[in-house]
Design a protein around this motif. Structure first.
Motif, PDB file in Angstrom:
ATOM      1  N   MET A   4       0.832  -1.204   0.000  1.00  0.00           N
ATOM      2  CA  MET A   4       0.000   0.000   0.000  1.00  0.00           C
ATOM      3  C   MET A   4       0.869   1.257   0.000  1.00  0.00           C
ATOM      4  SD  MET A   4      -2.956  -0.909   2.722  1.00  0.00           S
ATOM      5  CE  MET A   4      -3.529  -2.565   2.844  1.00  0.00           C
ATOM      6  N   THR A   5       1.947   1.219   0.753  1.00  0.00           N
ATOM      7  CA  THR A   5       2.864   2.362   0.813  1.00  0.00           C
ATOM      8  C   THR A   5       3.495   2.602  -0.560  1.00  0.00           C
ATOM      9  OG1 THR A   5       3.327   1.875   3.125  1.00  0.00           O
ATOM     10  CG2 THR A   5       4.882   3.301   2.001  1.00  0.00           C
ATOM     11  N   PHE A   7       2.260   2.078  -3.377  1.00  0.00           N
ATOM     12  CA  PHE A   7       1.265   2.642  -4.297  1.00  0.00           C
ATOM     13  C   PHE A   7       0.608   3.897  -3.727  1.00  0.00           C
ATOM     14  CE2 PHE A   7       1.669  -1.625  -6.005  1.00  0.00           C
ATOM     15  CZ  PHE A   7       1.769  -1.345  -7.361  1.00  0.00           C
ATOM     16  N   ASN A   8       1.298   4.502  -2.741  1.00  0.00           N
ATOM     17  CA  ASN A   8       0.885   5.766  -2.152  1.00  0.00           C
ATOM     18  C   ASN A   8      -0.517   5.710  -1.532  1.00  0.00           C
ATOM     19  OD1 ASN A   8       1.695   8.330  -1.375  1.00  0.00           O
ATOM     20  ND2 ASN A   8       0.637   9.285  -3.096  1.00  0.00           N
ATOM     21  N   ARG A   9      -0.861   4.576  -0.965  1.00  0.00           N
ATOM     22  CA  ARG A   9      -2.145   4.419  -0.261  1.00  0.00           C
ATOM     23  C   ARG A   9      -1.867   4.478   1.238  1.00  0.00           C
ATOM     24  NH1 ARG A   9      -5.837   0.245  -1.544  1.00  0.00           N
ATOM     25  NH2 ARG A   9      -7.258   1.750  -0.626  1.00  0.00           N
ATOM     26  N   ASP A  11      -3.102   6.263   3.725  1.00  0.00           N
ATOM     27  CA  ASP A  11      -4.218   6.215   4.675  1.00  0.00           C
ATOM     28  C   ASP A  11      -4.717   4.796   4.911  1.00  0.00           C
ATOM     29  OD1 ASP A  11      -4.190   8.954   5.187  1.00  0.00           O
ATOM     30  OD2 ASP A  11      -5.514   9.386   3.500  1.00  0.00           O
ATOM     31  N   ALA A  12      -4.518   3.920   3.977  1.00  0.00           N
ATOM     32  CA  ALA A  12      -4.879   2.510   4.160  1.00  0.00           C
ATOM     33  C   ALA A  12      -3.741   1.728   4.822  1.00  0.00           C
ATOM     34  CB  ALA A  12      -5.235   1.876   2.822  1.00  0.00           C
ATOM     35  N   CYS A  37       5.240   5.671   6.545  1.00  0.00           N
ATOM     36  CA  CYS A  37       3.897   6.223   6.323  1.00  0.00           C
ATOM     37  C   CYS A  37       3.756   7.587   6.983  1.00  0.00           C
ATOM     38  CB  CYS A  37       2.833   5.282   6.867  1.00  0.00           C
ATOM     39  SG  CYS A  37       2.650   3.740   5.951  1.00  0.00           S
TER      40      CYS A  37
END
Length: 71
Positions: A4-5, A7-9, A11-12, A37
């Protein structure tokens, strides 16, 4: 959380890291990823705390991250 990090997600990724740390508090990678993050969100103090914890748990990358972001 790592994926997730990437892919710049962010907040997830944060809740995923926090959950992983609940399950495995001695897993240094989770603390390092959580720190990354927090850096992405501009929360430098929280990030440095995470990097320090990762270092205490033996993370080999934590020193470089602490040095990079403590300036």
């Amino acid at each position: 959380a790592s994926l997730m990090t990437r892919f710049n997600r962010i907040d997830a990724a944060i809740p995923s890291c926090l959950h992983a740390i609940e399950l495995a508090p001695d897993y240094a990678d989770c603390h390092r990823i959580l720190g990354i993050c927090y850096i992405q969100k501009g929360e430098k103090e929280k990030a440095l705390q995470c990097f320090q914890k990762a270092k205490e748990l033996g993370d080999e990358y934590a020193d470089a991250l602490i040095e990079k972001y403590s300036k």
